[in-house]
Every structure is written in C-alpha cells, then in structure tokens.
Design a protein around this motif. Structure first.
Motif, PDB file in Angstrom:
ATOM      1  N   ALA A   1      17.688 -12.692   2.028  1.00 33.08           N
ATOM      2  CA  ALA A   1      16.976 -12.194   3.202  1.00 33.08           C
ATOM      3  C   ALA A   1      15.861 -11.261   2.751  1.00 33.08           C
ATOM      4  CB  ALA A   1      17.929 -11.462   4.142  1.00 33.08           C
ATOM      5  N   VAL A   2      14.819 -11.175   3.558  1.00 31.37           N
ATOM      6  CA  VAL A   2      13.727 -10.227   3.320  1.00 31.37           C
ATOM      7  C   VAL A   2      14.080  -8.963   4.092  1.00 31.37           C
ATOM      8  CG1 VAL A   2      11.253  -9.804   3.555  1.00 31.37           C
ATOM      9  CG2 VAL A   2      12.085 -12.133   3.130  1.00 31.37           C
ATOM     10  N   PRO A   3      14.411  -7.856   3.414  1.00 33.29           N
ATOM     11  CA  PRO A   3      14.922  -6.667   4.108  1.00 33.29           C
ATOM     12  C   PRO A   3      13.898  -5.978   5.008  1.00 33.29           C
ATOM     13  CG  PRO A   3      14.596  -6.214   1.772  1.00 33.29           C
ATOM     14  CD  PRO A   3      14.395  -7.677   1.957  1.00 33.29           C
TER      15      PRO A   3
ATOM     16  N   ALA B   1      23.174  -4.710   2.942  1.00 35.60           N
ATOM     17  CA  ALA B   1      24.103  -3.859   3.689  1.00 35.60           C
ATOM     18  C   ALA B   1      24.651  -2.744   2.809  1.00 35.60           C
ATOM     19  CB  ALA B   1      25.245  -4.711   4.241  1.00 35.60           C
ATOM     20  N   ARG B   2      25.006  -3.070   1.547  1.00 38.46           N
ATOM     21  CA  ARG B   2      25.650  -2.083   0.673  1.00 38.46           C
ATOM     22  C   ARG B   2      24.697  -0.943   0.328  1.00 38.46           C
ATOM     23  NH1 ARG B   2      26.534  -3.128  -5.099  1.00 38.46           N
ATOM     24  NH2 ARG B   2      26.193  -5.308  -4.518  1.00 38.46           N
ATOM     25  N   PHE B   3      23.423  -1.261   0.088  1.00 35.97           N
ATOM     26  CA  PHE B   3      22.458  -0.235  -0.283  1.00 35.97           C
ATOM     27  C   PHE B   3      21.650   0.263   0.926  1.00 35.97           C
ATOM     28  CE2 PHE B   3      23.370  -2.085  -4.370  1.00 35.97           C
ATOM     29  CZ  PHE B   3      23.291  -1.028  -5.254  1.00 35.97           C
ATOM     30  N   ARG B   4      21.984  -0.256   2.106  1.00 36.10           N
ATOM     31  CA  ARG B   4      21.307   0.166   3.345  1.00 36.10           C
ATOM     32  C   ARG B   4      19.783   0.096   3.173  1.00 36.10           C
ATOM     33  NH1 ARG B   4      25.002   5.375   5.255  1.00 36.10           N
ATOM     34  NH2 ARG B   4      27.007   4.247   5.289  1.00 36.10           N
ATOM     35  N   LEU B   5      19.326  -1.096   2.866  1.00 37.95           N
ATOM     36  CA  LEU B   5      17.900  -1.300   2.645  1.00 37.95           C
ATOM     37  C   LEU B   5      17.186  -1.408   3.987  1.00 37.95           C
ATOM     38  CD1 LEU B   5      17.981  -3.887  -0.308  1.00 37.95           C
ATOM     39  CD2 LEU B   5      17.872  -1.387  -0.413  1.00 37.95           C
ATOM     40  N   ARG B   6      16.587  -0.302   4.381  1.00 38.97           N
ATOM     41  CA  ARG B   6      15.883  -0.272   5.669  1.00 38.97           C
ATOM     42  C   ARG B   6      14.385  -0.041   5.508  1.00 38.97           C
ATOM     43  NH1 ARG B   6      20.701   2.743   6.723  1.00 38.97           N
ATOM     44  NH2 ARG B   6      22.103   1.612   8.131  1.00 38.97           N
ATOM     45  N   GLU B   7      13.978   0.544   4.389  1.00 39.73           N
ATOM     46  CA  GLU B   7      12.568   0.785   4.138  1.00 39.73           C
ATOM     47  C   GLU B   7      12.300   0.635   2.640  1.00 39.73           C
ATOM     48  OE1 GLU B   7      12.284   5.560   3.786  1.00 39.73           O
ATOM     49  OE2 GLU B   7      12.498   4.744   5.830  1.00 39.73           O
ATOM     50  N   PRO B   8      11.040   0.407   2.252  1.00 37.40           N
ATOM     51  CA  PRO B   8      10.741   0.127   0.849  1.00 37.40           C
ATOM     52  C   PRO B   8      11.301   1.138  -0.141  1.00 37.40           C
ATOM     53  CG  PRO B   8       8.840  -0.373   2.205  1.00 37.40           C
ATOM     54  CD  PRO B   8       9.845   0.265   3.115  1.00 37.40           C
TER      55      PRO B   8
END
Length: 301
Positions: free
Chosen positions: A258-260, A179-186
C-alpha cells in the motif's frame, strides 16, 4: 582491402579448423561437418601452409592446439559467430521478419514489456525476439545485441534514443508494517528500515529531500539488485520501498502493498529505446520501434 582479402584462408578451411580446435579431434570435426577425416586434415594443412606456422601438434591419436593455434581459434570463432549473425540479419530484409536481440531491464521487462508482447507478435508474426538482461549501458557491437531498454538520461554514444515514458516513484510498505509503525506522514518513514535498489542509490535521498526531511538514513537498509526483489522484500515486511508506481501495480491491487500517503515524485530520468545507428533500418528493429512507441503514446505512468 584487396590485399587483405588475399590473405584470408577459404571459409570452408576456417570452419574445419574451428571445429577441430573445439573438439580437439579431426575425426569429431569431420562428423560434425559431414566430411571425411582426411578432408578436415587437408583444410587445416592449407591454413598452416598459408600462415607458415603449425596450428596443431599431433600427439598419438589426438591433436592439440599450439599456442598460436589456440589464439587463432579464439579469433576465428568470434569471426564465424559474427558472420552467422550478419547472415541472419541480412535474411531479415526479405520481409518484415527477422531476429531482434533485445537487452531489457529485468523488472521493466517482466512487469511491463512482456505482458504486452502478444500484441507485437500478432502484428509482426515473422519477428523473433531474444532477450538478455543488462542493467547499465554497454557497447552493442561485442555484445551482439540489436537494441536495449535503457533507464536514465538520454545519453548513449553512437546510438539513437527514443523516449518511451517517465515514471512516478512512491513509497510503499505492507499493510502490517504501515499499521505497526503508524505511518501517517512522511517523517514516520525515518523510523522504518528503508529498502535499497542497487541501480537507484539516490532514490530515497531524492524523495526525502522533496519532502523537506533529513537524508542521513537515505542509504541505510538492505540492498537488492532488482526492483522485483525490493517489492518482494517490502511485501514480506522487511521495510519500506521507494519504487516506480507502475512496477508494483499488481501488489497494490492485491493489497500486498500500500502507498501510506500520497507524496509521489516524478523522476528526472526516463525509459528509452536505444539501438546503434547502423541498425536503425533493420526490419526487426523498425517493427519493434514502431510498435513500442505506439504503446507509449499516453500520459506518463
């Protein structure tokens, strides 16, 4: 060979000498071996006469090894240990029991192998398994080990290898870090500390390359010796980890990791059971091999 046998002192004398050398005392050696002090002294004298040199110096109430005695004691101690191990291994042929001295990879052992071992002991109740940790290939003979779990390529000189399974590696992070780094894509991982596993120095580089991303940061980040430590660091929010999926199933199930994004990568290496050629037919090795291979007759995890 016959001439060599003639030059070897009796086993009883060698045992008495080794005990006296270890204790620095004929009296304590006698107590250990349930002999008289005089009997130990005579056994040592027999060896000294046969070798033609002194093994001990008598100093007041103590005995001290000479330089030759110290060197001989070290060699004899190793030989007696090998004889003991050989005897135990020979006794294993009386049935399906025996002792298996097994080298394991620590996280694979604790996360995958050990939870399954109750089934092995139910099937082979006469086998005792002793565990040691080894992270890289080694020479079986001086280590006194019978078999090993190896990860890598199927290369181990003088040994047989049986493929157990491959592995799928995935990036994981704590939900808070995602959530903090907004990991949405590699590409978002390039802004996150990348946790390193010492025996897999190229893991992040291989994964980033597979995603078509730059690899300059692939080896940057805290380094840990074991996957269990890497997983714990990821749970604590120290960074993102690249790990075999099956080794962090518990953390993913509990929500600690979790696996982002679903970008798994099949490793080019695999897990193998390895053992020396000369131990291939030992009952404990045969039992463990048959049981372990049966556990792995399934798609790669």
């Amino acid at each position: 060979m016959h001439k060599h046998r003639l030059s070897i002192p009796p086993l009883a004398a060698l045992t008495a000498f080794e005990a006296a050398a270890r204790h620095g005392s004929f009296t304590k050696a006698a107590e250990e071996l349930n002999l008289t002090q005089g009997a130990v002294s005579r056994q040592v004298a027999l060896i000294e006469d046969q070798l033609g040199l002194k093994l001990f110096e008598r100093v007041r109430q103590r005995v001290m090894l000479t330089p030759a005695g110290a060197a001989y004691a070290a060699d004899i101690r190793d030989s007696l240990r090998q004889l003991s191990a050989a005897t135990i291994n020979a006794m294993a042929f009386r049935g399906t029991g025996g002792v298996l001295n097994l080298a394991i990879l620590p996280t694979f052992g604790t996360r995958w192998l050990i939870p399954r071992l109750p089934g092995f002991f139910q099937t082979y109740p006469g086998v005792t398994v002793n565990f040691a940790t080894r992270l890289v290939p080694f020479d079986f003979k001086p280590e006194g080990l019978d078999a090993a779990i190896h990860f890598g390529d199927p290369i181990w000189p003088g040994a047989r290898l049986h493929r157990l399974m491959g592995e799928v590696i995935v990036p994981v992070a704590s939900p808070e870090m995602i959530a903090r780094f907004r990991l949405r894509e590699p590409a978002d991982l390039l802004n996150v500390p990348l946790l390193q596993q010492a025996t897999r120095p190229h893991a992040w580089k291989n994964w980033l390359q597979a995603q078509g991303l730059p690899t300059e940061s692939a080896v940057m980040g805290p380094r840990f010796e074991q996957f269990a430590m890497v997983a714990q660091a990821a749970c604590a929010g120290l960074g993102a980890a690249i790990v075999p999926h099956f080794l962090v199933e518990d953390e993913i199930r509990s929500g600690a990791l979790a696996v982002p994004f679903e970008r798994p990568l099949m490793s080019s290496e695999a897990y193998y059971l390895v053992y020396p050629e000369e131990k291939a037919e030992r009952p404990a090795v045969v039992a463990f091999r048959e049981w372990l291979l049966a556990q792995c007759v399934k798609p790669d995890i």
